[in-house]
Design an enzyme around this catalytic site. Structure first.
Site, PDB file in Angstrom:
ATOM      1  N   TYR A 141      21.342 -41.647  38.096  1.00  0.00           N
ATOM      2  CA  TYR A 141      20.877 -42.009  36.745  1.00  0.00           C
ATOM      3  C   TYR A 141      19.376 -41.779  36.687  1.00  0.00           C
ATOM      4  CZ  TYR A 141      19.542 -44.965  32.756  1.00  0.00           C
ATOM      5  OH  TYR A 141      19.019 -45.433  31.571  1.00  0.00           O
ATOM      6  N   GLU A 229      17.420 -40.235  28.412  1.00  0.00           N
ATOM      7  CA  GLU A 229      18.349 -40.841  29.365  1.00  0.00           C
ATOM      8  C   GLU A 229      19.335 -39.790  29.851  1.00  0.00           C
ATOM      9  OE1 GLU A 229      20.856 -44.944  29.634  1.00  0.00           O
ATOM     10  OE2 GLU A 229      21.374 -43.624  27.964  1.00  0.00           O
TER      11      GLU A 229
END
Length: 420
Positions: A141, A229
Site C-alpha cells: 500500500y 492512494e
C-alpha cells in the site's frame, strides 16, 4: 438520525493517524488515473477505457491478451462487491473473450452501481475499463497526502496492501510506515530505497519501488493533489512494481492552474444539487435531517449544526454561502433547501464580516416572496450592516422569527421543525 450529520463532520475533521485535508477535492476515474500515472513513467497493467458495449468488444479483440478484467468506472469504493440497479452483481468481472467483454459492458453501462459508498441511489456507470490480469506476488500500500499535524506532505506505506488501510491501522498499526516528505524535494534516492527494503520488497524490486515512491510525490506536487492512494501496489515475480489501482484527489482551489486535470471532472458522479450550488459559489452538502441551514463560514456552519443537535434537532444540510454571496445566490440557497420535502424549518445564521447582513436580508426577503415560503424561518443576523438588515426584515412584514442569541434561535428552529 446522525449518520449524515457525522459524515459531514468527518469531511472536515482530521482522520486518525494522519491529518487529512478538507473535503474539497476533485476525484477522477480509475482509467484517467492510470493515464496520469503512465504519463509520469509510473508502470501499471495495460488498461483501456470503453464507452459502449461494442467498443468494449473491440478493445478486448485488439488487446493482445485473452485474460482481462473489466471494471465499472464509478467514483466509489467497493465496486467489486456492489450491484447494479438492474440486479447484475459486481462492478469488477474477469473476462476471457471479446464476447464476454461485450456482455459484461452491456450490463454495466447506463446502469447505476450501488456500493457501500454510494448510498441506495448508486452512481451511473458511463465507462468501463479493460485491463490485463497480472496476479501479484505480493501486495503493498502507498499513499501521498498532506499531514497538517506535521505541517508537511507524507508518504504512508504498508506491507499489507490489497485491503482496507483503516482496518490495517486498527488491527496492526505497526504495519504502517509514515514518512514525512520535504515539500520541495520529496523523498531522496537513499530514503526511498531504504523504505522499499524496510517494507520487504525483494532485492530485484527495490529500485523500482523506490522510483515509484519518488514519482508519486512528483505528481502530487506538480498537479496540486490532495491525495494519491495506490492499493494495491503490486510486486511481480520478475521484479516489476505496478500500481494496480489508484485514487486521486485534487485541490479545487488549484483549478485555475490545473485546467488539464479539471477537464476530467465527471459531474454525473456528483449530486446534481451540489453541482448547481457550486455554480453559485455555495458549498452545499445534503444530510438526512429536517432543519435547513444557511450559514456563512464553514466553522460557523459546523457550530450551528452542533447547536441544533444539542437542542434535539437534526440538520438537513451543510450550506456555507461564503463571504461574497449575492442576493440571487441567497435565493438559490433557499431553493436548494426547499427542494427537500424533509425540511420542516429553516435556520439562517449569519455573522457579518466580509459578508454583509443586509445582502443576506435582501436575499431572504426575495426568496420568501418569490418562492412563497410556507415553512417557519428563523433568522439570526450579527455583524456588518446588522441594524440595516434587521430593519429590512421588520419592514418586509413577512413571518420571520428574528433572534440575537444562537441558543435561542436554534431552539426555535428545532421547535418549529418538530411542530411542522
Amino acid at each position: 438520525m446522525l449518520t449524515g450529520y457525522r459524515a459531514a463532520r468527518s469531511a472536515l475533521r482530521p482522520l486518525k493517524g494522519v491529518s487529512a485535508q478538507q473535503k474539497r477535492n476533485l476525484s477522477i476515474h480509475e482509467y484517467q488515473s492510470v493515464q496520469l500515472l503512465n504519463s509520469y513513467g509510473i508502470p501499471t497493467p495495460k488498461a483501456v477505457p470503453a464507452f459502449s458495449a461494442d467498443e468494449a468488444e473491440s478493445v478486448a479483440k485488439n488487446f493482445g491478451k485473452d485474460q482481462l478484467v473489466i471494471k465499472a468506472q464509478v467514483l466509489a469504493g467497493g465496486r467489486g462487491k456492489g450491484h447494479f440497479d438492474s440486479g447484475f452483481q459486481g462492478g469488477v468481472q474477469m473476462v476471457d473473450s471479446p464476447a464476454q467483454a461485450k456482455d459484461y459492458a452491456s450490463k454495466m453501462l447506463g446502469h447505476k452501481l450501488i456500493t457501500k459508498q454510494t448510498g441506495a441511489g448508486g452512481r451511473i456507470c458511463n465507462a468501463v475499463m479493460l485491463a490485463e490480469r497480472m496476479p501479484p506476488q505480493k501486495e503493498f500500500y502507498a499513499a501521498v497526502l498532506n499531514d497538517r499535524a506535521r505541517g508537511s506532505p507524507v508518504l504512508v506505506t504498508s506491507s499489507q496492501g490489497g485491503m482496507n488501510i483503516e482496518d490495517v491501522a486498527h488491527n496492526t498499526p505497526e504495519a504502517i510506515i509514515t514518512t514525512a516528505l520535504d515539500f520541495e524535494n520529496g523523498i531522496s534516492d537513499g530514503e526511498a530505497l531504504d523504505l522499499a527494503k524496510k517494507l520487504g520488497f525483494q532485492e530485484s524490486s527495490q529500485k523500482n519501488a523506490a522510483d515509484t515512491f519518488q514519482k508519486l510525490y512528483t505528481i502530487f506536487k506538480e498537479k496540486d493533489a490532495t491525495q494519491i492512494e495506490i492499493n494495491p501496489l503490486a510486486e511481480l515475480s520478475d521484479g516489476q512494481v505496478l500500481c494496480m489501482d489508484a485514487k486521486f484527489g485534487f485541490d479545487d482551489n488549484a483549478d485555475f492552474r490545473q485546467k488539464d486535470v479539471f477537464k476530467l471532472r465527471d459531474t454525473t458522479q456528483e449530486d446534481p444539487q451540489e453541482v448547481e450550488a457550486a455554480e453559485y459559489g455555495l458549498n452545499f452538502i445534503k444530510l438526512d435531517g429536517d432543519i435547513g441551514c444557511l450559514v456563512n463560514g464553514a466553522g460557523l456552519a459546523m457550530a450551528t449544526m452542533d447547536v441544533l443537535n444539542l437542542h434535539g434537532g437534526s440538520p438537513a444540510n451543510f450550506l456555507d454561502v461564503g463571504g461574497g454571496a449575492t442576493a440571487d445566490a441567497v435565493k438559490k440557497a433557499f431553493e436548494l433547501l426547499l427542494s427537500s420535502s424533509n425540511v420542516k424549518s429553516i435556520f439562517v445564521n449569519i455573522f457579518g464580516g466580509i459578508m454583509r447582513c443586509d445582502v443576506i436580508a435582501e436575499g431572504i426577503i426575495k426568496a420568501t416572496k418569490e418562492l412563497e415560503l410556507s415553512i417557519p424561518l428563523v433568522v439570526r443576523l450579527q455583524g456588518t450592516k446588522e441594524a440595516e438588515a434587521k430593519k429590512m426584515i421588520k419592514e418586509s412584514g413577512l413571518k420571520i422569527f428574528p433572534f440575537d442569541g444562537l441558543d435561542e434561535a436554534a431552539a426555535k428552529a428545532v421547535e418549529a421543525a418538530k411542530s411542522g
